[in-house]
Design an enzyme around this catalytic site. Structure first.
Site, PDB file in Angstrom:
ATOM      1  N   TYR A 168       0.831  -1.205   0.000  1.00  0.00           N
ATOM      2  CA  TYR A 168       0.000   0.000   0.000  1.00  0.00           C
ATOM      3  C   TYR A 168       0.868   1.258   0.000  1.00  0.00           C
ATOM      4  O   TYR A 168       0.615   2.212  -0.747  1.00  0.00           O
ATOM      5  CB  TYR A 168      -0.915  -0.019   1.222  1.00  0.00           C
ATOM      6  CG  TYR A 168      -1.953   1.073   1.244  1.00  0.00           C
ATOM      7  CD1 TYR A 168      -3.012   1.064   0.339  1.00  0.00           C
ATOM      8  CD2 TYR A 168      -1.899   2.102   2.168  1.00  0.00           C
ATOM      9  CE1 TYR A 168      -3.975   2.064   0.355  1.00  0.00           C
ATOM     10  CE2 TYR A 168      -2.855   3.105   2.205  1.00  0.00           C
ATOM     11  CZ  TYR A 168      -3.896   3.076   1.293  1.00  0.00           C
ATOM     12  OH  TYR A 168      -4.846   4.075   1.318  1.00  0.00           O
ATOM     13  N   LYS A 172       0.996   4.033  -3.091  1.00  0.00           N
ATOM     14  CA  LYS A 172       0.660   5.439  -2.860  1.00  0.00           C
ATOM     15  C   LYS A 172       1.852   6.340  -3.181  1.00  0.00           C
ATOM     16  O   LYS A 172       1.678   7.456  -3.686  1.00  0.00           O
ATOM     17  CB  LYS A 172       0.202   5.643  -1.418  1.00  0.00           C
ATOM     18  CG  LYS A 172      -1.175   5.075  -1.121  1.00  0.00           C
ATOM     19  CD  LYS A 172      -2.250   5.683  -1.991  1.00  0.00           C
ATOM     20  CE  LYS A 172      -3.631   5.207  -1.630  1.00  0.00           C
ATOM     21  NZ  LYS A 172      -4.693   5.754  -2.533  1.00  0.00           N
TER      22      LYS A 172
END
Length: 306
Positions: A168, A172
């Site tokens: 994640y 991002k």
């Protein structure tokens, strides 16, 4: 439609203040779609589960089934045919959208050693490759219109790589570098880019139901997980805010005129951005490690000799 550059597009007359929001069936996307519709925008709500998601949005906004200011579009960011069909439907409905909000995404928990490669691939397909493909398909119409704003929803994990959420954090971070690059490319055509660094909001993505869990709770990182899980849940309980607060920040972001903006939405995101700006990386590393209860360097090293 093909995702290559198209300068021969026949584009319908643009609808005033139209915005595409991906992942509009729940969480931040749902709250944002509801807010912008109530503010007078024409909202193109893109989602995988179209019928139930659009029905719920209509109930939340009071929109009638034939309301042309709330348009549902089926979108699966892992399916190229779905992306191309969605782009065609958007252009047919509103011409060049003014706003394109990339909100849809998935989360995951687990150490690098624990997370399978297919999870990394799905993470990048959903959070990067799909959004890039949709943007490429819509940019020709936006360039022809000579105005617009692309909003990329990032998070605190895009500011600093966080332990136990490496896929994640990686995706991002990639999202932010994409936005920075794209801003320089599209600004001469009157299109701006905003990166919104979202803090902690009370949505499914911060719960077990909204996260792919690859943690091995009996493996070599079990001690990490026990401490981090306890502290993380407590921190989320304290910090999580209503998605409606994020929606207000998004509405403000869509009115920006600067070619590139990167701004936090939420006090915790604001504090992290400030700390990351003024503190050395090694200090940030140790601060995050201490906050999460991760043992010091070398503490779990196996010193036994054969």
């Amino acid at each position: 439609m093909p995702a290559d550059y198209r300068d021969d597009l026949t584009i319908p007359a643009p609808v005033t203040r139209s915005v595409v929001i991906t992942g509009a069936s729940r969480g931040l996307g749902f709250a944002s779609a509801r807010r912008l519709y109530r503010e007078g925008w024409t909202v193109i709500a893109a989602m995988r589960s179209l019928d139930p998601g659009l029905d719920e949005l209509r109930r939340a906004t009071g929109a009638a089934n034939n309301d042309d200011r709330l348009i549902g579009v089926q979108l699966d960011l892992t399916d190229r045919a779905s992306i191309d069909a969605a782009a065609e439907a958007i252009i047919a409905a509103v011409g060049a959208p003014y706003g394109l909000v990339h909100n849809a995404g998935i989360s995951a928990a687990g150490m690098v050693e624990e997370t399978p490669i297919d999870l990394w691939e799905r993470m990048f397909t959903t959070n990067i490759f799909g959004p890039v493909a949709l943007t490429r398909a819509l940019l020709p119409s936006m360039r022809a219109a000579g105005r617009g704003r692309i909003v990329l929803v990032s998070s605190e994990s895009g500011v600093r790589g966080m332990p136990a959420t490496a896929p994640y954090s990686a995706v991002k971070g990639a999202l932010e570098r994409w936005g920075e690059s794209m801003a320089g490319e599209v600004s001469p055509f009157g299109i701006g880019v905003t990166i919104l660094v979202a803090g902690t909001y009370d949505t499914e993505i911060i719960t077990d139901a909204g996260t792919t869990d690859s943690r091995d709770l009996t493996g070599p990182y079990a001690r990490h997980h026990r401490t981090m899980d306890k502290r993380g849940r407590y921190a989320m309980k304290l910090a999580a805010r209503s998605p409606d607060r994020f929606a207000a920040g998004l509405a403000k972001a869509l009115d920006a005129n600067a070619p590139f903006v990167r701004r936090p939405v939420g006090p915790d995101a604001r504090m992290l951005l400030l700390a990351n700006k003024i503190m050395p990386s090694v200090v940030m590393h140790h601060m995050i490690r201490a906050m999460m209860g991760i043992p010091r360097f070398g503490a779990l090293r196996d010193n036994r000799s054969d």
